[in-house]
Design an enzyme around this catalytic site. Structure first.
Site, mmCIF file in Angstrom:
data_model
loop_
_atom_site.group_PDB
_atom_site.id
_atom_site.type_symbol
_atom_site.label_atom_id
_atom_site.label_comp_id
_atom_site.label_asym_id
_atom_site.label_seq_id
_atom_site.Cartn_x
_atom_site.Cartn_y
_atom_site.Cartn_z
ATOM 1 C CE1 TYR A 120 53.179 61.713 17.173
ATOM 2 C CE2 TYR A 120 54.313 63.242 15.733
ATOM 3 C CZ TYR A 120 53.813 62.917 16.978
ATOM 4 O OH TYR A 120 53.936 63.801 18.022
ATOM 5 C CE LYS A 167 63.987 56.279 28.312
ATOM 6 N NZ LYS A 167 64.863 56.807 29.383
ATOM 7 C CG ASP A 199 65.340 60.009 29.699
ATOM 8 O OD1 ASP A 199 66.283 59.841 28.903
ATOM 9 O OD2 ASP A 199 65.055 59.176 30.578
ATOM 10 C CG ASP A 223 55.686 66.917 17.693
ATOM 11 O OD1 ASP A 223 55.787 68.154 17.755
ATOM 12 O OD2 ASP A 223 54.597 66.340 17.554
ATOM 13 C CG ASP A 227 56.462 71.744 20.435
ATOM 14 O OD1 ASP A 227 56.958 72.144 19.358
ATOM 15 O OD2 ASP A 227 55.272 71.421 20.548
#
Length: 326
Positions: A120, A167, A199, A223, A227
């Site tokens: 971002y 990750k 993951d 983020d 969610d």
């Protein structure tokens, strides 16, 4: 001392849920001065600018900012506003409440998300008709700053420790750096820190959310995973967030503008009201923050509830019920 609160409703249901949150704050009779700014899709259509300089400076100079929602212009509004308040961490609780039909009612998570770097950072390029690139930015200093906040957060809240979701097995240099920095700070501070691949976390949190508490993440992972957690507790309409800086902060519901119901008076104000509670805590009004959260929890449990939670109440009905409990 009178705190100055910048109020930026934004677009869609932001213009309905932010006034609801202000009604709840008013019921506490605190010495707040509200200054309103404009931002978002409608403003860009009118002026060509989604976030005018005066709104940016309003947030920059305030003691805290309460924000609603932005649609297509979200990146043009939210990211600069986070910069304006000096935010380096995004705090996103995801908790199941009594009375709410949750997929996993045992869920009680808090995501601490790095708020300045990662994908971002804005370093994207279209190099040809066939090729675009994105540069991912991760620094040791920002990762350590997040880790220090995480250690203080778990110590202050009485948590056992935190989990680092990353990750690093694939993004060895960037997430590798993030992982090393966060775990190193936790070790120095004597805070227990476990790690999990992001993951794998996405699977395990759905099967056993009680296996996690405080989760520390890079920007994009925080983020997405927060969610995902919203789906476990009843939807985005329940999730508040705090973009925290050293002095300032930006507080916003996680949900978007909900254009399908905007203007109908039936938006769920829960996330905005709980965001206001996070703001109160940030400003040092801990007792008042607890009162607001307790009142909101009671209304979620006993009703009235908005249609997204299976009820037929409107935004004002829920807001009045919270104020009545206060």
């Amino acid at each position: 001392m009178t705190e100055r609160i910048a109020v930026i409703p934004g677009d869609g249901i932001g213009r309905e849920v932010v006034p609801a949150a202000l009604s709840v704050l008013d019921a506490l009779a605190l010495e707040f001065e509200y200054v309103e700014g404009e931002a978002g899709d409608e403003l860009r259509e009118e002026t060509g600018e989604a976030l005018p300089r005066e709104t940016y400076e309003l947030a920059e100079a305030a003691d805290a900012t309460l924000f609603g929602a932005a649609g297509e212009t979200a990146a043009d509004v939210i990211l600069p506003l986070r910069e304006a308040v000096g935010s380096f961490v995004n705090v996103r609780p995801a908790r199941a409440y009594p009375g709410v039909d949750a997929l996993r009612p045992e869920t009680d998570l808090v995501f601490l998300r790095e708020n300045t770097e990662g994908v971002y950072s804005g370093h994207e390029n279209r190099l040809s008709e066939d090729l675009s690139t994105l540069t991912r930015v991760v620094t040791t200093s920002a990762s350590e700053r997040l880790a220090e906040f995480a250690c203080e957060y778990v110590e202050r809240g009485g948590h056992d420790g935190f989990t680092v979701a990353h990750k690093a097995n694939v993004m060895r240099e960037t997430d590798g750096r993030f992982r090393e920095a966060v775990l190193s700070v936790a070790d120095e501070r004597g805070v227990e820190a476990e790690e999990v691949l992001m993951d794998a976390f996405a699977t395990h949190v759905c099967l056993d959310p009680e296996g996690f508490g405080v989760v520390v993440c890079p920007n994009l992972a925080g983020d997405v995973l927060s969610d995902l957690a919203a789906g476990l507790v009843g939807g985005l309409g329940l999730l508040p967030s705090a973009n925290v800086g050293e002095e300032n902060g930006l507080f916003e519901p996680v949900h978007g503008t909900a254009p399908d119901i905007a203007g109908e008076g039936r938006a769920n104000p829960t996330a905005a009201i709980l965001s206001a509670a996070l703001m109160l805590s940030h400003l040092g009004y801990e007792a008042e923050a607890e009162r607001v959260e307790s009142a909101m929890t009671g209304v979620l449990s006993d009703g009235p509830r908005t249609p997204d939670l299976g009820g037929d109440a409107g935004t004002e009905d829920v807001t009045e019920a919270v104020v009545s409990r206060l």
